[in-house]
Design a protein around this motif. Structure first.
Motif, mmCIF file in Angstrom:
data_model
loop_
_atom_site.group_PDB
_atom_site.id
_atom_site.type_symbol
_atom_site.label_atom_id
_atom_site.label_comp_id
_atom_site.label_asym_id
_atom_site.label_seq_id
_atom_site.Cartn_x
_atom_site.Cartn_y
_atom_site.Cartn_z
ATOM 1 N N THR A 262 0.844 -1.191 0.000
ATOM 2 C CA THR A 262 0.000 0.000 0.000
ATOM 3 C C THR A 262 0.882 1.244 0.000
ATOM 4 O OG1 THR A 262 -1.588 -1.220 1.343
ATOM 5 C CG2 THR A 262 -1.835 1.161 1.301
ATOM 6 N N PRO A 263 0.528 2.281 -0.799
ATOM 7 C CA PRO A 263 1.258 3.550 -0.690
ATOM 8 C C PRO A 263 1.127 4.081 0.734
ATOM 9 C CG PRO A 263 -0.224 3.571 -2.581
ATOM 10 C CD PRO A 263 -0.546 2.343 -1.786
ATOM 11 N N THR A 264 2.256 4.361 1.350
ATOM 12 C CA THR A 264 2.289 4.685 2.769
ATOM 13 C C THR A 264 3.249 5.829 3.030
ATOM 14 O OG1 THR A 264 1.885 2.358 3.261
ATOM 15 C CG2 THR A 264 2.759 3.684 5.048
ATOM 16 N N ILE A 265 2.926 6.670 3.993
ATOM 17 C CA ILE A 265 3.864 7.690 4.457
ATOM 18 C C ILE A 265 4.588 7.093 5.661
ATOM 19 C CG2 ILE A 265 4.095 9.971 5.495
ATOM 20 C CD1 ILE A 265 1.611 10.777 3.855
ATOM 21 N N LEU B 222 -2.987 12.212 11.109
ATOM 22 C CA LEU B 222 -2.544 12.442 9.735
ATOM 23 C C LEU B 222 -3.274 11.520 8.757
ATOM 24 C CD1 LEU B 222 1.299 12.882 10.262
ATOM 25 C CD2 LEU B 222 -0.327 14.644 9.549
ATOM 26 N N GLU B 223 -3.589 10.309 9.193
ATOM 27 C CA GLU B 223 -4.304 9.376 8.321
ATOM 28 C C GLU B 223 -5.682 9.900 7.953
ATOM 29 O OE1 GLU B 223 -4.256 5.576 10.276
ATOM 30 O OE2 GLU B 223 -2.325 5.061 9.373
ATOM 31 N N ASP B 224 -6.295 10.696 8.822
ATOM 32 C CA ASP B 224 -7.598 11.267 8.499
ATOM 33 C C ASP B 224 -7.500 12.210 7.303
ATOM 34 O OD1 ASP B 224 -8.734 9.898 10.600
ATOM 35 O OD2 ASP B 224 -8.706 11.610 11.967
ATOM 36 N N THR B 225 -6.329 12.819 7.110
ATOM 37 C CA THR B 225 -6.142 13.788 6.043
ATOM 38 C C THR B 225 -5.431 13.187 4.839
ATOM 39 O OG1 THR B 225 -5.964 15.518 7.709
ATOM 40 C CG2 THR B 225 -5.163 16.053 5.502
ATOM 41 N N LEU B 226 -4.436 12.360 5.085
ATOM 42 C CA LEU B 226 -3.583 11.880 3.999
ATOM 43 C C LEU B 226 -3.934 10.453 3.605
ATOM 44 C CD1 LEU B 226 -0.262 13.412 5.345
ATOM 45 C CD2 LEU B 226 -1.732 14.318 3.550
ATOM 46 N N ARG B 227 -3.191 9.510 4.093
ATOM 47 C CA ARG B 227 -3.382 8.088 3.789
ATOM 48 C C ARG B 227 -2.705 7.295 4.868
ATOM 49 N NH1 ARG B 227 -0.603 8.103 -1.772
ATOM 50 N NH2 ARG B 227 -1.617 10.079 -1.755
ATOM 51 N N GLN B 228 -2.414 6.053 4.612
ATOM 52 C CA GLN B 228 -1.762 5.202 5.610
ATOM 53 C C GLN B 228 -0.452 5.838 6.080
ATOM 54 O OE1 GLN B 228 -3.048 2.223 6.710
ATOM 55 N NE2 GLN B 228 -1.403 2.128 8.177
ATOM 56 N N ASN C 106 -10.845 19.130 5.591
ATOM 57 C CA ASN C 106 -11.532 18.246 4.646
ATOM 58 C C ASN C 106 -11.174 18.535 3.189
ATOM 59 O OD1 ASN C 106 -12.789 16.623 6.524
ATOM 60 N ND2 ASN C 106 -14.638 17.875 6.591
ATOM 61 N N ASP C 107 -9.970 19.043 2.943
ATOM 62 C CA ASP C 107 -9.489 19.243 1.576
ATOM 63 C C ASP C 107 -9.450 17.873 0.894
ATOM 64 O OD1 ASP C 107 -8.066 19.721 -0.737
ATOM 65 O OD2 ASP C 107 -6.580 21.004 0.210
ATOM 66 N N PRO C 108 -10.151 17.694 -0.254
ATOM 67 C CA PRO C 108 -10.186 16.373 -0.885
ATOM 68 C C PRO C 108 -8.859 15.949 -1.512
ATOM 69 C CG PRO C 108 -11.324 17.978 -2.244
ATOM 70 C CD PRO C 108 -10.939 18.678 -0.970
ATOM 71 N N SER C 109 -7.988 16.893 -1.818
ATOM 72 C CA SER C 109 -6.697 16.524 -2.411
ATOM 73 C C SER C 109 -5.585 17.381 -1.800
ATOM 74 C CB SER C 109 -6.732 16.690 -3.934
ATOM 75 O OG SER C 109 -7.107 18.009 -4.261
ATOM 76 N N PRO C 110 -5.191 17.055 -0.560
ATOM 77 C CA PRO C 110 -4.157 17.855 0.106
ATOM 78 C C PRO C 110 -2.806 17.704 -0.584
ATOM 79 C CG PRO C 110 -4.651 15.901 1.393
ATOM 80 C CD PRO C 110 -5.635 15.936 0.263
ATOM 81 N N ASP C 111 -1.969 18.719 -0.446
ATOM 82 C CA ASP C 111 -0.616 18.703 -1.002
ATOM 83 C C ASP C 111 0.268 17.855 -0.079
ATOM 84 O OD1 ASP C 111 1.953 19.194 -1.879
ATOM 85 O OD2 ASP C 111 1.720 21.369 -1.984
ATOM 86 N N VAL C 112 0.490 16.605 -0.458
ATOM 87 C CA VAL C 112 1.235 15.666 0.381
ATOM 88 C C VAL C 112 2.655 16.176 0.620
ATOM 89 C CG1 VAL C 112 2.132 13.307 0.545
ATOM 90 C CG2 VAL C 112 -0.176 13.705 -0.320
ATOM 91 N N ASP C 113 3.301 16.720 -0.399
ATOM 92 C CA ASP C 113 4.671 17.228 -0.234
ATOM 93 C C ASP C 113 4.738 18.340 0.803
ATOM 94 O OD1 ASP C 113 5.819 15.463 -2.038
ATOM 95 O OD2 ASP C 113 5.546 16.817 -3.745
#
Length: 191
Positions: free
Chosen positions: A45-48, A121-127, A151-158
Motif C-alpha cells: 500500500t502507498p504509505t507515508i 494524519l491518516e484522516d487527512t492523507l493516507r496510511q 476536509n481538503d479532498p486533495s491535500p498537497d502531500v509534499d
C-alpha cells in the motif's frame, strides 16, 4: 446497502468497555445485522513512513516530562475516555487541543505516543506508519501547512512532508509498505 448512511443502535449491559471489547461487540453487531463478511490481509500500500531524525529537542516535538504515568490512559481505555487534567483543565495525557480554521489546522498533544499524530494524519492523507517504532511519550505541537483547509479532498502531500520535517524533525517519505487492509467480501440489508 446503497443508502449513504445507516444508523446502528446497540447497548451494552456493562457500565464501561475497553476499546478492544467495544470493537469486538461492534464487529459482532455488524456481522449479525448486516451479515458482514470481511477479511484482513497485508497488502502493498502507498504509505507515508515517519522516521524520527532528531530525538532531542526538535522545534515542535519534545520528549514528555515525567508528569504522570500516561500508559493506562493511552492504551485500551474504557469508554467514555477521561484524561487526567492539570488545574487549568489542560490534559496531562493525550490530545490537548485541536484547532480547525479556514486556513490552518493545528494539533497539540501532551505525553502522547507518535502514533497519536500518525492517526490524525491518516484522516487527512493516507496510511501512515512510524519506522522504527518509538514507544516513548512526546509533547507534540504540529500545524498543518499553509493553504490546507479542513476536509481538503486533495491535500498537497509534499507540503505535509515538509511541515513534518521543519516543525518536528521527522523524516517523512512516501513508500510502499505491507499494511493490514480490511476487505469487505459481502454485506446485505438488515431484514
Amino acid at each position: 446497502m446503497d443508502d449513504p448512511d445507516w444508523q446502528v443502535l446497540a447497548a451494552s449491559s456493562r457500565p464501561s468497555l475497553s476499546g478492544a471489547d467495544f470493537r469486538t461487540m461492534l464487529r459482532h453487531a455488524l456481522e449479525d445485522r448486516f451479515q458482514l463478511k470481511a477479511i484482513k490481509a497485508a497488502r502493498p500500500t502507498p504509505t507515508i513512513v515517519l522516521t524520527l531524525e532528531q530525538p532531542e529537542h526538535p522545534p515542535g516535538l519534545r520528549r514528555a516530562p515525567e508528569r504522570i504515568d500516561c500508559t493506562p490512559f493511552l492504551k485500551d481505555l474504557p469508554l467514555p475516555r477521561r484524561f487526567p487534567q492539570m488545574p487549568d483543565h489542560t490534559p496531562l495525557c493525550g490530545p490537548a487541543g485541536v484547532a480547525h480554521s479556514f486556513t490552518r489546522t493545528s494539533y497539540r498533544y501532551r505525553s502522547a505516543p507518535l502514533s497519536s499524530l500518525a492517526r490524525d494524519l491518516e484522516d487527512t492523507l493516507r496510511q501512515v506508519v512510524i519506522a522504527p517504532s518509538d514507544d516513548g511519550l512526546f509533547d507534540i505541537d504540529f500545524e498543518y501547512p499553509a493553504g490546507y483547509t479542513f476536509n481538503d479532498p486533495s491535500p498537497d502531500v509534499d507540503a505535509f512532508l515538509n511541515a513534518l520535517h521543519e516543525q518536528l524533525g521527522i523524516d517523512a517519505r512516501m513508500r510502499t509498505a505491507r499494511v493490514d487492509v480490511l476487505t469487505i467480501q459481502s454485506a446485505s440489508r438488515p431484514k
